[in-house]
Design a protein around this motif. Structure first.
Motif, short mmCIF file in Angstrom:
data_model
loop_
_atom_site.label_atom_id
_atom_site.label_comp_id
_atom_site.label_asym_id
_atom_site.label_seq_id
_atom_site.Cartn_x
_atom_site.Cartn_y
_atom_site.Cartn_z
N ASP A 296 0.81 -1.22 0.00
CA ASP A 296 0.00 0.00 0.00
C ASP A 296 0.85 1.27 0.00
O ASP A 296 0.31 2.39 0.02
N GLY A 297 2.17 1.13 -0.02
CA GLY A 297 3.05 2.30 -0.13
C GLY A 297 3.00 3.26 1.03
O GLY A 297 3.27 4.45 0.85
N ASP A 298 2.66 2.77 2.22
CA ASP A 298 2.58 3.69 3.36
C ASP A 298 3.86 3.71 4.19
O ASP A 298 3.90 4.29 5.27
N GLY A 299 4.92 3.05 3.68
CA GLY A 299 6.20 3.05 4.38
C GLY A 299 6.33 2.00 5.44
O GLY A 299 7.31 1.98 6.20
N ILE A 300 5.36 1.09 5.52
CA ILE A 300 5.39 0.00 6.49
C ILE A 300 5.38 -1.31 5.72
O ILE A 300 4.52 -1.52 4.85
#
Length: 470
Positions: A296-300
């Protein structure tokens, strides 16, 4: 000189033995070259007009015989524990040999001097914990020829090396040579030690070399970057267990072949992150996420994201923030996420003046036994209502104040007000209110709200108040 062959023979003898001022086990061999000076004056016999031993010891101009060329050759080998075995060959001319009793010079018309000596010496370098100053003492023996005459000698030496580099030193040494045989000196009128007992001084350069190969890999320890582990010559004696062209000492993955780009480690999933640093070594991912994917590209990373297909902040484990109590303050900023409050009070409900008034109405009805801090049982209902109100405001802090009338001694009234305030605090904490939200203080008779001259006034003054800490 007519006996040059003797010097060459002595030199060959020296080179055939182990020798001189060796450093240590890492540079056990050493060769020294230099000049020497023979001094007969302080050690002459009875028939020569000489001084006592060490007399005019430094009178080089009158007594030292110096050959102005390389005249000393030594070879030595370090034995261990500070000891070195040294063999030395030297050559000189004797022109100054002292005086006869009648004041004439001892016959010494360019007499040839040759010596071959061996000694055991002990270095004090380690005892002094010095890396460059290397004094030593030595004892040994040898054979000395003066012209046609030769004699054995017992030698004692004192010297030092000044190590300029690991392998190069400046050497200074003095040796006392005691002769045991007597020879005639033409014109001397009797038998004299000839060659006489004398001093021989030397100065020159020492070159240390050779080496120890502890691991037996053909690379000397002084050049071996891994002296205790067998290795390869092309890697300066270090091993390369996985054969990837990177030595084990510099290989982050010494047992698994890799590439120089990753210091010898592989990159199984080809994502540009070497396996030891890749938290997901079999799945291609992102370098800034240690090789793991982030759908989801949220940095997690997906493995740590509780909502892997829905972007959310790290603080909420990858999920979007919620507002469970619906008060308009997100749970992340809501100090009371399960109770609706106000934005101004960080999501917690605010204690209004009406609520504050109600608290003190109930607190005023909390009764105590006369002159004591024990709470009467009939006050339990009011205390339950106070607890219910306090629980509606979970982050609010309150001060419980104790007050008395003016009857009795002021110190007793102060003590009683403290006790009653703390009794109420104890009751509330024992019934579910966090003790850190409450404080208790007694004011004694200092803050009346009615006249102490009437019974009704004094009754009002004997009270407990619960006030919000703002």
């Amino acid at each position: 000189m007519k006996h040059l062959s003797r010097f060459l023979a002595a030199s060959l003898l020296v080179l055939g033995f182990s020798t001189a001022n060796a450093q240590d086990e890492n540079n056990p061999w050493a060769v020294s070259i230099g000049v020497n000076a023979v001094d007969i004056f302080p050690t002459g016999g009875d028939l020569i007009n000489q001084g006592e031993i060490f007399d005019e010891f430094f009178n080089a101009s009158d007594h030292w015989n110096i050959l102005p060329s390389v005249s000393t050759l030594s070879v030595g080998k370090y034995i261990g524990d500070g000891f070195t075995f040294t063999v030395t060959g030297s050559v000189n001319k004797i022109e100054n040999a002292g005086e006869l009793p009648d004041g004439t010079d001892v016959p010494a018309d360019d007499l040839s001097y040759y010596a071959a000596d061996g000694r055991i010496s002990y270095s004090f370098k380690n005892a002094l914990k010095s890396g460059w100053f290397d004094p030593y003492l030595g004892v040994g023996g040898g054979y000395t020829w003066v012209d046609e005459n030769g004699a054995g000698t017992l030698n004692g030496s004192l010297g030092f090396n000044l190590w300029l580099t690991e392998n190069l030193a400046f050497n200074v040494q003095t040796t006392y040579k005691h002769v045991f045989e007597d020879y005639d000196i033409p014109g001397a009128g009797g038998n004299l030690n000839y060659p006489p007992t004398h001093f021989q001084h030397s100065a020159g350069l020492t070159f240390a070399f050779g080496g120890k190969d502890t691991d037996g890999d053909g690379v000397y320890d002084k050049d071996d970057e891994c002296p205790d582990v067998p290795g390869l010559e092309e890697f300066n004696g270090c091993p390369d267990t996985d054969g990837d062209g990177i030595t084990d000492a510099k290989d982050d993955c010494p047992d698994t072949a890799g590439t120089a780009e990753f210091n010898g480690c592989p990159d199984t999933d080809g994502d540009g992150v070497p396996d030891p640093k890749d938290e997901c070594p079999t799945v291609a991912g992102l370098a800034d996420l240690n090789g793991c994917p982030d759908a989801d590209g949220d940095g997690i990373t997906d493995a740590k994201d509780e909502c892997p297909n829905e972007a959310g902040p790290v603080a909420n484990n990858g999920c979007p923030y919620q507002d469970k109590d619906g008060d308009g303050v997100l749970d992340k900023d809501d100090n009371c996420p399960d109770v609706a409050g106000t934005v101004a009070n960080n999501g917690c409900p605010e204690v209004t003046e009406e609520v504050q008034k109600k608290l003190n109405e109930y607190a005023a009805e909390v009764l105590f036994d006369s002159g004591k801090s024990s709470i009467k049982e009939q006050s339990n209902a009011r205390l339950a209502e106070i607890i219910a109100i306090l629980k509606e405001y979970p982050t609010a802090k309150f001060t419980i104040e104790g007050h008395t009338d003016s009857q009795g001694r002021a110190t007793n009234n102060q003590r009683l007000s403290d006790s009653r305030a703390n009794a109420v605090k104890t009751y509330l904490t024992e019934n579910g209110i966090d003790q850190f939200r409450l404080s208790a203080i007694g004011y004694g008779e200092d803050k009346p709200i009615a006249s102490n001259k009437t019974r009704a006034g004094r009754a009002k003054n004997r009270r407990v108040e619960i006030n919000l800490v703002k």
